[in-house]
Design an enzyme around this catalytic site. Structure first.
Site, PDB file in Angstrom:
ATOM      1  N   THR A   1     -17.215  40.922  14.112  1.00 57.45           N
ATOM      2  CA  THR A   1     -16.157  39.355  13.879  1.00 57.45           C
ATOM      3  C   THR A   1     -16.344  39.420  12.876  1.00 57.45           C
ATOM      4  OG1 THR A   1     -18.123  38.465  13.855  1.00 57.45           O
ATOM      5  CG2 THR A   1     -17.703  38.977  16.370  1.00 57.45           C
ATOM      6  N   LYS A   2     -15.397  38.390  12.941  1.00 58.12           N
ATOM      7  CA  LYS A   2     -15.328  37.376  11.428  1.00 58.12           C
ATOM      8  C   LYS A   2     -15.489  36.143  11.625  1.00 58.12           C
ATOM      9  CE  LYS A   2     -10.849  38.478   8.491  1.00 58.12           C
ATOM     10  NZ  LYS A   2     -11.516  38.813   7.509  1.00 58.12           N
ATOM     11  N   ALA A   3     -17.229  36.100  11.346  1.00 55.08           N
ATOM     12  CA  ALA A   3     -17.716  35.172  11.276  1.00 55.08           C
ATOM     13  C   ALA A   3     -17.935  35.094  10.107  1.00 55.08           C
ATOM     14  CB  ALA A   3     -19.348  35.333  12.216  1.00 55.08           C
TER      15      ALA A   3
ATOM     16  N   TYR B   1     -20.447  37.143   6.002  1.00 56.58           N
ATOM     17  CA  TYR B   1     -19.844  37.104   4.003  1.00 56.58           C
ATOM     18  C   TYR B   1     -20.771  36.613   2.964  1.00 56.58           C
ATOM     19  CZ  TYR B   1     -15.251  38.526   6.403  1.00 56.58           C
ATOM     20  OH  TYR B   1     -14.686  39.465   6.597  1.00 56.58           O
TER      21      TYR B   1
END
Ligand code: PMP
Length: 296
Positions: free
Chosen positions: A158-160, A164
């Protein structure tokens, strides 16, 4: 002159169903998304006034939220429409779009069962992610001391926002030591990706491209586009586990991503790479596709 900070810019932001002044797009300090990382986002590019592969990005956004256990209170069509609306209002021709969804403030502990889901979209004119002058000769990566986590430790596909954390740590370390970005290995020490882009290795003579299997990191939309382009150009794509020591066997290396587009790499730690013609040809074709979409 210092660039204007992102919270001090002019324009409009799509915020919970309304278009509001850029400077008013604020959230409270007691926001679950901020404290506990319950936040997902997308990164999209606008080429000639049109968002490239918007539907794929929106699908991924909704998927990311579901993997985090929440539902964005808008449909795919509504989100696409809102993205298109805000780029028109902002008059972005060639830029970036950042949709973001997060849990609000109704509960302020680990549990967030009752928290409202907020959703915003910001967009701005934007150029190259890496300095174009450096990009031409290839960027330099160090090898991060951080590993991409094992797939059973985090919603890895995901781009959770929480994913990052180690990317910023890695990138800061790289920049401190004079590199442009960082290569991250995975939890088993295989090559994974850069801090915000996928990675490919190639040999011109054999026409082979080797790239890690995306089994604990994002299978980028650009990655899949470039695989199609390379196949069309007669390259054989080999997705496999790659050890760091194997990098000596490759002639060239490049990154792919919405922001990075196609970026040649000249160095990873002690390994050097050439910027070969094929990398340029993949990028040219990529640019043709993103622009052609508009003309067609
Ligand atoms: N990996 C990470 C960690 C990223 O942030 C990105 C950028 N979204 C990518 C890979 C590339 O994905 P895409 O091509 O879909 O932008």
């Amino acid at each position: 002159m210092e660039p204007v900070p992102y919270d001090k810019r002019n324009g409009k932001i799509w915020f919970n169903g309304q278009v509001i002044d850029w400077k008013d797009a604020k959230l409270h300090v007691l926001t679950h998304g901020l404290h506990y990382g319950s936040c997902v986002f997308e990164g999209e590019r606008v080429y000639n006034g049109e968002i490239f592969k918007l539907r794929e990005h929106t699908d991924r956004l909704i998927y990311s939220a579901r993997r985090m256990g929440f539902e964005i209170p808008y449909t795919v069509d509504q989100i696409d429409e809102a993205c298109n609306e805000i780029i028109k209002i902002q008059n972005v021709q060639n830029g970036y779009v950042r949709p973001v969804a997060w849990r609000g403030s109704e509960m302020m502990a680990i549990s967030a069962q009752k928290n409202k889901i907020h959703f915003a979209i910001a967009t701005w004119e934007w150029g190259s992610y890496f300095d174009p002058k450096i990009k031409e000769h290839g960027i330099k990566l160090n090898v991060s001391k951080w590993r991409r986590p094992a797939p059973n430790t985090i919603p890895w596909d995901t781009k959770a926002a929480g994913l990052y954390m180690i990317c910023t740590l890695s990138k800061h370390e790289a920049e401190k030591d004079g590199f442009n970005d960082s290569l991250m290995l995975d939890h088993e020490d295989f090559v994974a990706e850069a801090t915000g882009a996928n990675i490919f290795f190639l040999n011109e003579e054999t026409k082979e491209i080797h790239t890690p299997i995306p089994d604990c990191f994002l299978d980028g939309i650009t990655r899949r586009t470039i695989i199609d382009i390379a196949k069309e150009k007669g390259f054989k794509i080999i997705e496999r586990k790659i050890k760091l020591e194997e990098l000596k066997n490759f002639e060239a290396c490049f990154l792919t991503g919405t922001a990075a587009e196609v970026t040649p790499v000249s160095q990873i730690g002690d390994y050097s790479f050439k910027v070969t013609n094929s990398i340029g040809s993949f990028f040219d074709k990529y640019l043709e596709i993103v622009n052609r979409k508009v003309i067609a």
